[in-house]
Design a protein around this motif. Structure first.
Motif, mmCIF file in Angstrom:
data_model
loop_
_atom_site.group_PDB
_atom_site.id
_atom_site.type_symbol
_atom_site.label_atom_id
_atom_site.label_comp_id
_atom_site.label_asym_id
_atom_site.label_seq_id
_atom_site.Cartn_x
_atom_site.Cartn_y
_atom_site.Cartn_z
ATOM 1 N N ILE A 1 0.826 -1.214 0.000
ATOM 2 C CA ILE A 1 0.000 0.000 0.000
ATOM 3 C C ILE A 1 0.862 1.266 0.000
ATOM 4 C CG2 ILE A 1 -2.018 -1.057 1.055
ATOM 5 C CD1 ILE A 1 -1.160 0.200 3.707
ATOM 6 N N VAL A 2 2.171 1.080 -0.005
ATOM 7 C CA VAL A 2 3.108 2.193 -0.143
ATOM 8 C C VAL A 2 4.140 1.790 -1.193
ATOM 9 C CG1 VAL A 2 4.775 3.702 0.983
ATOM 10 C CG2 VAL A 2 2.854 2.770 2.304
ATOM 11 N N GLU A 3 4.278 2.580 -2.233
ATOM 12 C CA GLU A 3 5.300 2.292 -3.242
ATOM 13 C C GLU A 3 6.567 3.095 -2.957
ATOM 14 O OE1 GLU A 3 6.967 0.203 -6.059
ATOM 15 O OE2 GLU A 3 4.810 -0.034 -5.795
ATOM 16 N N VAL A 4 6.423 4.414 -2.845
ATOM 17 C CA VAL A 4 7.550 5.293 -2.533
ATOM 18 C C VAL A 4 7.175 6.088 -1.287
ATOM 19 C CG1 VAL A 4 9.049 7.148 -3.349
ATOM 20 C CG2 VAL A 4 8.141 5.466 -4.974
ATOM 21 N N GLY A 5 7.892 5.851 -0.203
ATOM 22 C CA GLY A 5 7.526 6.453 1.066
ATOM 23 C C GLY A 5 7.481 7.971 1.045
ATOM 24 N N ALA A 6 8.331 8.605 0.255
ATOM 25 C CA ALA A 6 8.422 10.067 0.228
ATOM 26 C C ALA A 6 7.432 10.703 -0.751
ATOM 27 C CB ALA A 6 9.842 10.495 -0.123
ATOM 28 N N GLU A 7 6.653 9.889 -1.444
ATOM 29 C CA GLU A 7 5.709 10.411 -2.434
ATOM 30 C C GLU A 7 4.287 10.091 -1.981
ATOM 31 O OE1 GLU A 7 3.617 12.089 -4.961
ATOM 32 O OE2 GLU A 7 5.787 12.389 -5.182
ATOM 33 N N ASP A 8 3.558 11.118 -1.542
ATOM 34 C CA ASP A 8 2.227 10.926 -0.966
ATOM 35 C C ASP A 8 1.252 10.234 -1.910
ATOM 36 O OD1 ASP A 8 2.971 12.018 1.420
ATOM 37 O OD2 ASP A 8 2.114 13.998 1.041
ATOM 38 N N THR A 9 1.391 10.463 -3.212
ATOM 39 C CA THR A 9 0.438 9.873 -4.148
ATOM 40 C C THR A 9 0.563 8.355 -4.233
ATOM 41 O OG1 THR A 9 1.961 10.187 -6.026
ATOM 42 C CG2 THR A 9 0.378 11.959 -5.554
ATOM 43 N N THR A 10 1.657 7.796 -3.708
ATOM 44 C CA THR A 10 1.836 6.335 -3.720
ATOM 45 C C THR A 10 1.626 5.732 -2.328
ATOM 46 O OG1 THR A 10 4.221 6.275 -3.200
ATOM 47 C CG2 THR A 10 3.588 6.678 -5.492
ATOM 48 N N ASN A 11 1.186 6.544 -1.392
ATOM 49 C CA ASN A 11 1.030 6.088 -0.006
ATOM 50 C C ASN A 11 -0.445 6.104 0.378
ATOM 51 O OD1 ASN A 11 1.036 5.685 2.766
ATOM 52 N ND2 ASN A 11 2.885 6.892 3.100
ATOM 53 N N ASP A 12 -1.038 4.922 0.531
ATOM 54 C CA ASP A 12 -2.455 4.798 0.876
ATOM 55 C C ASP A 12 -2.669 4.319 2.315
ATOM 56 O OD1 ASP A 12 -3.945 5.464 -1.577
ATOM 57 O OD2 ASP A 12 -2.810 3.802 -2.443
ATOM 58 N N THR A 13 -1.659 4.497 3.163
ATOM 59 C CA THR A 13 -1.752 3.999 4.529
ATOM 60 C C THR A 13 -2.894 4.636 5.300
ATOM 61 O OG1 THR A 13 0.640 3.658 4.563
ATOM 62 C CG2 THR A 13 -0.486 3.680 6.679
ATOM 63 N N ALA A 14 -2.992 5.967 5.258
ATOM 64 C CA ALA A 14 -3.998 6.690 6.030
ATOM 65 C C ALA A 14 -4.713 7.704 5.156
ATOM 66 C CB ALA A 14 -3.346 7.402 7.214
ATOM 67 N N ALA A 15 -5.883 8.126 5.637
ATOM 68 C CA ALA A 15 -6.693 9.117 4.904
ATOM 69 C C ALA A 15 -7.028 10.269 5.833
ATOM 70 C CB ALA A 15 -7.967 8.453 4.390
ATOM 71 N N PRO A 16 -6.066 11.174 6.068
ATOM 72 C CA PRO A 16 -6.267 12.240 7.055
ATOM 73 C C PRO A 16 -7.368 13.234 6.711
ATOM 74 C CG PRO A 16 -4.245 12.584 5.811
ATOM 75 C CD PRO A 16 -4.721 11.219 5.470
ATOM 76 N N MET A 17 -7.772 13.301 5.448
ATOM 77 C CA MET A 17 -8.810 14.244 5.061
ATOM 78 C C MET A 17 -10.188 13.587 4.978
ATOM 79 S SD MET A 17 -6.940 16.865 4.877
ATOM 80 C CE MET A 17 -8.077 18.073 4.194
ATOM 81 N N SER A 18 -10.260 12.305 5.248
ATOM 82 C CA SER A 18 -11.543 11.602 5.129
ATOM 83 C C SER A 18 -12.384 11.767 6.386
ATOM 84 C CB SER A 18 -11.296 10.109 4.888
ATOM 85 O OG SER A 18 -12.511 9.380 4.893
ATOM 86 N N THR A 19 -13.694 11.736 6.194
ATOM 87 C CA THR A 19 -14.610 11.785 7.339
ATOM 88 C C THR A 19 -14.941 10.384 7.832
ATOM 89 O OG1 THR A 19 -16.517 11.809 5.834
ATOM 90 C CG2 THR A 19 -15.643 13.941 6.561
ATOM 91 N N PHE A 20 -14.468 9.360 7.127
ATOM 92 C CA PHE A 20 -14.749 7.989 7.529
ATOM 93 C C PHE A 20 -13.648 7.443 8.426
ATOM 94 C CE2 PHE A 20 -17.056 8.266 3.445
ATOM 95 C CZ PHE A 20 -18.329 7.946 3.903
ATOM 96 N N GLY A 21 -13.976 6.437 9.240
ATOM 97 C CA GLY A 21 -13.027 5.764 10.104
ATOM 98 C C GLY A 21 -13.104 4.262 9.908
ATOM 99 N N PRO A 22 -13.919 3.551 10.707
ATOM 100 C CA PRO A 22 -14.011 2.094 10.579
ATOM 101 C C PRO A 22 -14.398 1.616 9.192
ATOM 102 C CG PRO A 22 -15.038 2.821 12.620
ATOM 103 C CD PRO A 22 -14.715 4.053 11.848
ATOM 104 N N ALA A 23 -15.071 2.450 8.408
ATOM 105 C CA ALA A 23 -15.544 2.036 7.081
ATOM 106 C C ALA A 23 -14.433 2.011 6.039
ATOM 107 C CB ALA A 23 -16.674 2.956 6.606
#
Length: 421
Positions: A86-108
């Motif tokens: 879920i992370v291709e290049v650690g320094a490139e945000d567009t390849t990092n899907d670990t977290a969604a800080p701007m999302s309003t969802f949590g458990p979903a």
């Protein structure tokens, strides 16, 4: 037309995989079954499943066996906590899907939606003998990270084993910061969220909002709140761990495991009595935060001695270095954990925590994940010579090995311009 063509390609690929999953036999093995060591053993895998294993097993007629010549043979290594794929290049945000800080969802949030089985790190992880990975979300705007999953490292499109294997919750310093700045706020949020989820959908008939969760989040958390899904809790401080134990004792149906638990050794007996397992990194042994002042190299040893089911992972670079779980287990041995317990912590123990009964062992009925080694798996210089996933032999080639082979013996005249000086 295009859709038909793609469907045909997928069908052809599936047939090819099934054709490769033939009978595999390994003899004269120093076999770690996931629970015990058996010398002079034979393992037979047919159609992706172990059909025989032990010193009394025999090779089926007509099957050409691999003579291990006394080498270690183990189940595929299980990385109990990672971000592989879920992370291709650690320094490139567009390849990092670990977290969604701007999302309003949590458990979903369902992390399997972001998994890329063709990520370059997947074969890099596999070539070190890691055949199964638990992939966990990070934390964005909520103490609820979302749904983590289990996958194999074959790189195949269908390599996800369990799409919603667990839900991940932060109850440490980070969780407090995400819920108003206090542990009291974090626990109030958790209690309200569990109440919303347990009563779903009843309280959502008239409204889309519960006390803490919206409709989709409550629906996603409902299985965990009712004990049907594992809850992974990130926590370190002994007092915080004690609160988790109280939660478990108050709600016996909950299926809870801890992640990190640096001060877990302080209340190890209570954890064992509550039946709460721990996923930890033996390298995380310094008091780097206030909640981890009691960190020690003896954490794993003391938890295991108390009877806690311990799985080992590597946290420092869990997207690209999850393969160092073997080195972490070796480090645990250097600090008092027995070799058998360390091997269990990277094979059968993670499978038990995630309730995957047919993974992490080599016994009749188990999934055919098998690794043949050129030395002790916990020795840093050892490496796999053969890796099988679901009975199919895997390539030991990765981008790293290709680059190594390309430049290792390259003639000076063939070197790229930047290397000719």
């Amino acid at each position: 037309m295009i859709r038909t063509f793609l469907s045909a390609c997928v069908a052809t690929a599936s047939i090819a995989v099934m054709a490769e999953a033939q009978t595999v036999a390994v003899t004269n093995a120093k076999l770690w079954t996931g629970e015990e060591l058996v010398e002079g053993a034979t393992v037979v895998i047919r159609d992706g499943k172990v059909t025989a294993a032990g010193d009394d097993a025999s090779v089926p007629s007509g099957v050409e066996a691999i003579d291990a010549e006394g080498a270690w043979v183990t189940p595929g290594i299980f990385s109990a906590f990672s971000r592989v794929g879920i992370v291709e290049v650690g320094a490139e945000d567009t390849t990092n899907d670990t977290a969604a800080p701007m999302s309003t969802f949590g458990p979903a949030l369902q992390l399997s939606d972001a998994f890329n089985p063709l990520a370059t790190i997947v074969p890099v992880t596999r070539t070190e003998g890691v055949t199964r990975i638990a992939v966990a979300p990070g934390f964005g705007s909520s103490m609820f990270g979302g749904q983590g999953f289990i996958a194999d490292t074959s790189g195949e499109p269908d390599s996800i084993t369990e799409e919603k294997a667990f839900t991940f919750i932060n109850l440490g310093e980070g969780g407090a910061g995400l819920t108003g700045g206090s542990r009291a706020a974090a626990w109030a949020t958790l209690r309200a969220a569990l109440a919303d989820a347990r009563t779903f959908p009843a309280r959502y008939i008239a409204s889309d909002e519960g006390d803490a969760l919206g409709r989709l989040d409550a629906q996603a958390l409902a299985p965990a709140a009712r004990g049907d899904q594992l809850i992974l809790v990130a926590v370190d401080r002994a007092s915080d761990i004690r609160k988790v134990i109280d939660l478990k004792n108050d709600s016996k149906a909950l299926n809870i495991a801890l992640v990190s638990a640096r001060e877990g050794w302080i209340i190890a007996e209570d954890l064992a009595e509550a039946g709460i397992p721990v996923i930890l990194d033996p390298y995380a042994n310094l008091p780097s935060r206030f909640e981890a002042l009691g960190s020690t190299q003896k954490n794993a040893e003391r938890l295991i001695e108390a009877g806690v089911n311990v799985a080992i992972a590597y946290f420092d670079d869990d997207s690209h270095q999850a393969r160092l779980v073997l080195q972490a287990a070796g480090n645990a041995v250097a600090n008092g954990v027995s070799h058998e317990d360390a091997m269990r912590a990277i094979t059968s123990a993670p499978a038990t925590i995630y309730r995957l009964d047919d993974i992490g062992t080599l016994e009749t009925g188990s999934v055919g994940d098998l690794v043949i080694w050129d030395g002790d798996p916990l020795e840093v210089m050892s490496a796999p010579t053969h890796v099988y996933i679901n009975g199919v032999e895997q390539s030991l080639e990765s981008r790293q090995t290709k680059l190594r082979d390309r430049y290792l013996s390259l003639d000076v005249s063939e070197r790229p311009m930047g290397f000719k000086r």
